[in-house]
Scaffold this motif. Structure first.
Motif, PDB file in Angstrom:
ATOM      1  N   ARG A  43       0.819  -1.211   0.000  1.00  0.00           N
ATOM      2  CA  ARG A  43       0.000   0.000   0.000  1.00  0.00           C
ATOM      3  C   ARG A  43       0.859   1.270   0.000  1.00  0.00           C
ATOM      4  O   ARG A  43       0.559   2.253   0.673  1.00  0.00           O
ATOM      5  CB  ARG A  43      -0.965   0.015   1.193  1.00  0.00           C
ATOM      6  N   THR A  44       1.963   1.219  -0.729  1.00  0.00           N
ATOM      7  CA  THR A  44       2.822   2.385  -0.926  1.00  0.00           C
ATOM      8  C   THR A  44       2.953   2.634  -2.420  1.00  0.00           C
ATOM      9  O   THR A  44       2.904   1.704  -3.223  1.00  0.00           O
ATOM     10  CB  THR A  44       4.210   2.173  -0.320  1.00  0.00           C
ATOM     11  N   ARG A  45       3.157   3.899  -2.808  1.00  0.00           N
ATOM     12  CA  ARG A  45       3.199   4.245  -4.220  1.00  0.00           C
ATOM     13  C   ARG A  45       4.480   3.761  -4.887  1.00  0.00           C
ATOM     14  O   ARG A  45       4.453   3.279  -6.016  1.00  0.00           O
ATOM     15  CB  ARG A  45       3.060   5.757  -4.391  1.00  0.00           C
ATOM     16  N   VAL A  46       5.617   3.911  -4.191  1.00  0.00           N
ATOM     17  CA  VAL A  46       6.893   3.490  -4.771  1.00  0.00           C
ATOM     18  C   VAL A  46       7.561   2.519  -3.799  1.00  0.00           C
ATOM     19  O   VAL A  46       8.410   2.915  -3.000  1.00  0.00           O
ATOM     20  CB  VAL A  46       7.813   4.689  -5.070  1.00  0.00           C
ATOM     21  N   PRO A  47       7.193   1.238  -3.810  1.00  0.00           N
ATOM     22  CA  PRO A  47       7.847   0.272  -2.928  1.00  0.00           C
ATOM     23  C   PRO A  47       9.236  -0.075  -3.441  1.00  0.00           C
ATOM     24  O   PRO A  47       9.624   0.269  -4.562  1.00  0.00           O
ATOM     25  CB  PRO A  47       6.902  -0.932  -2.987  1.00  0.00           C
ATOM     26  N   PHE A  48       9.988  -0.768  -2.593  1.00  0.00           N
ATOM     27  CA  PHE A  48      11.333  -1.186  -2.976  1.00  0.00           C
ATOM     28  C   PHE A  48      11.235  -2.432  -3.834  1.00  0.00           C
ATOM     29  O   PHE A  48      10.799  -3.493  -3.388  1.00  0.00           O
ATOM     30  CB  PHE A  48      12.174  -1.457  -1.727  1.00  0.00           C
ATOM     31  N   VAL A  49      11.617  -2.298  -5.100  1.00  0.00           N
ATOM     32  CA  VAL A  49      11.539  -3.385  -6.080  1.00  0.00           C
ATOM     33  C   VAL A  49      12.957  -3.755  -6.486  1.00  0.00           C
ATOM     34  O   VAL A  49      13.767  -2.877  -6.802  1.00  0.00           O
ATOM     35  CB  VAL A  49      10.722  -2.960  -7.313  1.00  0.00           C
ATOM     36  N   LEU A  50      13.250  -5.048  -6.480  1.00  0.00           N
ATOM     37  CA  LEU A  50      14.595  -5.517  -6.825  1.00  0.00           C
ATOM     38  C   LEU A  50      14.482  -6.845  -7.555  1.00  0.00           C
ATOM     39  O   LEU A  50      13.739  -7.734  -7.149  1.00  0.00           O
ATOM     40  CB  LEU A  50      15.448  -5.679  -5.566  1.00  0.00           C
ATOM     41  N   GLY A  51      15.233  -6.961  -8.644  1.00  0.00           N
ATOM     42  CA  GLY A  51      15.222  -8.196  -9.413  1.00  0.00           C
ATOM     43  C   GLY A  51      16.460  -8.311 -10.280  1.00  0.00           C
ATOM     44  O   GLY A  51      17.258  -7.369 -10.391  1.00  0.00           O
ATOM     45  N   ALA A  52      16.625  -9.472 -10.886  1.00  0.00           N
ATOM     46  CA  ALA A  52      17.793  -9.766 -11.715  1.00  0.00           C
ATOM     47  C   ALA A  52      17.407  -9.772 -13.184  1.00  0.00           C
ATOM     48  O   ALA A  52      16.269 -10.091 -13.543  1.00  0.00           O
ATOM     49  CB  ALA A  52      18.398 -11.111 -11.325  1.00  0.00           C
ATOM     50  N   LEU A  53      18.371  -9.411 -14.029  1.00  0.00           N
ATOM     51  CA  LEU A  53      18.191  -9.419 -15.486  1.00  0.00           C
ATOM     52  C   LEU A  53      18.935 -10.606 -16.078  1.00  0.00           C
ATOM     53  O   LEU A  53      20.098 -10.851 -15.729  1.00  0.00           O
ATOM     54  CB  LEU A  53      18.722  -8.123 -16.109  1.00  0.00           C
ATOM     55  N   LEU A  54      18.274 -11.329 -16.961  1.00  0.00           N
ATOM     56  CA  LEU A  54      18.874 -12.456 -17.652  1.00  0.00           C
ATOM     57  C   LEU A  54      18.924 -12.157 -19.143  1.00  0.00           C
ATOM     58  O   LEU A  54      17.991 -11.568 -19.697  1.00  0.00           O
ATOM     59  CB  LEU A  54      18.076 -13.739 -17.403  1.00  0.00           C
ATOM     60  N   GLY A  55      20.007 -12.566 -19.777  1.00  0.00           N
ATOM     61  CA  GLY A  55      20.138 -12.340 -21.210  1.00  0.00           C
ATOM     62  C   GLY A  55      21.461 -12.838 -21.727  1.00  0.00           C
ATOM     63  O   GLY A  55      22.109 -13.706 -21.125  1.00  0.00           O
ATOM     64  N   THR A  56      21.876 -12.288 -22.830  1.00  0.00           N
ATOM     65  CA  THR A  56      23.138 -12.672 -23.470  1.00  0.00           C
ATOM     66  C   THR A  56      23.942 -11.416 -23.782  1.00  0.00           C
ATOM     67  O   THR A  56      23.373 -10.337 -23.983  1.00  0.00           O
ATOM     68  CB  THR A  56      22.879 -13.460 -24.767  1.00  0.00           C
ATOM     69  N   GLN A  57      25.255 -11.584 -23.831  1.00  0.00           N
ATOM     70  CA  GLN A  57      26.135 -10.472 -24.175  1.00  0.00           C
ATOM     71  C   GLN A  57      27.241 -10.988 -25.077  1.00  0.00           C
ATOM     72  O   GLN A  57      27.958 -11.938 -24.726  1.00  0.00           O
ATOM     73  CB  GLN A  57      26.727  -9.819 -22.919  1.00  0.00           C
ATOM     74  N   THR A  58      27.358 -10.346 -26.240  1.00  0.00           N
ATOM     75  CA  THR A  58      28.412 -10.669 -27.191  1.00  0.00           C
ATOM     76  C   THR A  58      29.163  -9.387 -27.507  1.00  0.00           C
ATOM     77  O   THR A  58      28.681  -8.544 -28.262  1.00  0.00           O
ATOM     78  CB  THR A  58      27.828 -11.272 -28.484  1.00  0.00           C
ATOM     79  N   GLY A  59      30.336  -9.243 -26.901  1.00  0.00           N
ATOM     80  CA  GLY A  59      31.079  -8.004 -27.072  1.00  0.00           C
ATOM     81  C   GLY A  59      30.338  -6.856 -26.415  1.00  0.00           C
ATOM     82  O   GLY A  59      30.070  -6.865 -25.216  1.00  0.00           O
ATOM     83  N   ARG A  60      29.977  -5.856 -27.206  1.00  0.00           N
ATOM     84  CA  ARG A  60      29.235  -4.696 -26.693  1.00  0.00           C
ATOM     85  C   ARG A  60      27.749  -4.800 -26.991  1.00  0.00           C
ATOM     86  O   ARG A  60      27.002  -3.855 -26.730  1.00  0.00           O
ATOM     87  CB  ARG A  60      29.792  -3.405 -27.311  1.00  0.00           C
ATOM     88  N   ASP A  61      27.314  -5.935 -27.537  1.00  0.00           N
ATOM     89  CA  ASP A  61      25.897  -6.145 -27.827  1.00  0.00           C
ATOM     90  C   ASP A  61      25.265  -6.926 -26.682  1.00  0.00           C
ATOM     91  O   ASP A  61      25.688  -8.051 -26.373  1.00  0.00           O
ATOM     92  CB  ASP A  61      25.715  -6.907 -29.138  1.00  0.00           C
ATOM     93  N   VAL A  62      24.246  -6.337 -26.054  1.00  0.00           N
ATOM     94  CA  VAL A  62      23.572  -6.938 -24.899  1.00  0.00           C
ATOM     95  C   VAL A  62      22.102  -7.133 -25.239  1.00  0.00           C
ATOM     96  O   VAL A  62      21.465  -6.254 -25.831  1.00  0.00           O
ATOM     97  CB  VAL A  62      23.714  -6.053 -23.642  1.00  0.00           C
ATOM     98  N   GLU A  63      21.583  -8.287 -24.865  1.00  0.00           N
ATOM     99  CA  GLU A  63      20.175  -8.601 -25.102  1.00  0.00           C
ATOM    100  C   GLU A  63      19.546  -9.033 -23.784  1.00  0.00           C
ATOM    101  O   GLU A  63      19.967 -10.024 -23.180  1.00  0.00           O
ATOM    102  CB  GLU A  63      20.045  -9.713 -26.148  1.00  0.00           C
ATOM    103  N   ILE A  64      18.548  -8.267 -23.315  1.00  0.00           N
ATOM    104  CA  ILE A  64      17.842  -8.559 -22.066  1.00  0.00           C
ATOM    105  C   ILE A  64      16.572  -9.329 -22.417  1.00  0.00           C
ATOM    106  O   ILE A  64      15.675  -8.791 -23.066  1.00  0.00           O
ATOM    107  CB  ILE A  64      17.509  -7.268 -21.299  1.00  0.00           C
TER     108      ILE A  64
END
Length: 323
Positions: A43-64
């Motif tokens: 019941r708060t407008r901006v609660p504390f949200v935390l999570g992890a991102l999964l994807g792939t990275q090839t050099g400087r190309d990142v895909e989430i």
């Protein structure tokens, strides 16, 4: 000046990110659902949200590609490392090609708290990305050239040397939203509310969502203007000019001539609907009168029914036997 008081995001004029980030719709949906659920639970407008991102990275190309939620200790700032490792291994068994590439949260802008959280993820990735969902569109819709249409911003970590001291900072990185054919079908199906309802129900749900979004944004704009007048929010003259132009383009609903014309058109529409109802009622009454006339007319006045009383091959029917 103490380094803790310095902003943790470097301005685009000093340095730029060389990453090419592709963001898929599933992480956006997951983060939005995570925020909405925590809002209802806490019941708060901006609660504390935390999570992890999964994807792939090839050099400087990142895909989430995907995300999962994270747990924190009782102090609220320490990530539960055991939970993180367990969840990462579970996803690794199902999606072997996906790696831990960063984390996400909800905030207006990164702060020193996010730097402390960032340090806890360096054991799983040398340069973990940060994806921030900004619930306030006032900060998300900035006037910079790299502004995104979505209330999301991606940040790349780096090291800044200032006064012979190093500190961790973030650099804003541009991103593009990429979707595959299966993802487009799934997003369209989700936007229409699933396949369980009719087309009318889906249309009404879409209209309701659009009206609710418009209402929320109007409330946000009203709050921003009130805070700007009170001096608690920084005045953005570009935003205020855009608001003034928007208000000027709206019809003058309180004008006398406008109200008279609106009332006239409203009465015409109501009169047309009333006449259509009268016409339909008169048609039903006419059908009822015709049926009543048929029922009350004497037998002599009716058309001959002999042809209808004869069966096939001229044989008498049951009606002829008893009449």
């Amino acid at each position: 000046m103490d380094t803790d008081e310095l902003p943790v995001v470097l301005p685009p004029s000093t340095t730029t990110s060389g990453l090419s980030i592709a963001l898929h719709p599933l992480p956006i949906l997951n983060i939005s659902e995570h925020l909405t659920r925590l809002r209802l639970q806490t019941r708060t407008r901006v609660p504390f949200v935390l999570g992890a991102l999964l994807g792939t990275q090839t050099g400087r190309d990142v895909e989430i590609v995907n995300t999962f939620e994270l747990a924190v200790e009782d102090d609220g700032v320490t990530v539960d490392q055991g939970f993180l490792v367990a969840r990462k291994e579970q996803y690794k068994q199902v999606f072997p090609s996906l790696e831990f590439i960063g984390w996400y949260t909800v905030a207006e802008r990164p702060s020193a708290r996010h730097i402390a959280l960032h340090e806890q993820f360096t054991a799983y990735s040398s340069t973990p990305l940060l994806l921030v969902l900004q619930p306030s569109t006032v900060f998300a819709a900035s006037a910079d050239a790299s502004g995104q249409s979505l209330p999301l911003k991606a940040y790349e970590p780096t090291i800044e040397i200032r006064d012979r001291k190093s500190r961790s900072v973030f650099i804003e990185a541009p991103y593009n939203v990429e979707t595959g054919e299966a993802e487009r079908i799934a997003v369209d199906w989700t936007a229409k509310g699933g396949s369980g309802g009719t087309s009318l129900e889906s249309h009404l749900q879409t209209q309701r969502a659009a009206v609710k979004m418009l209402h929320d944004r109007i409330l946000l704009l009203v709050k921003y203007v009130a805070d700007a007048i009170a001096g608690s929010a920084k005045k953005d003259h570009a935003t205020l000019r855009a608001l003034s132009a928007l208000i000027a383009s709206l019809p003058a609903s309180e004008n006398k001539e406008f109200r008279e014309e609106f009332d006239t058109e409203y009465e015409d529409v109501q009169l047309t609907a009333y006449l259509a109802t009268l016409t339909k009622s008169a048609n039903l009454l006419n059908d009822l009168v015709d049926k009543h006339v048929v029922l009350t007319t004497s037998r002599d006045d009716r058309p001959s029914m002999g042809a209808r009383r004869r069966g096939m091959m001229g044989r008498p029917t049951d009606f002829d036997r008893y009449h």
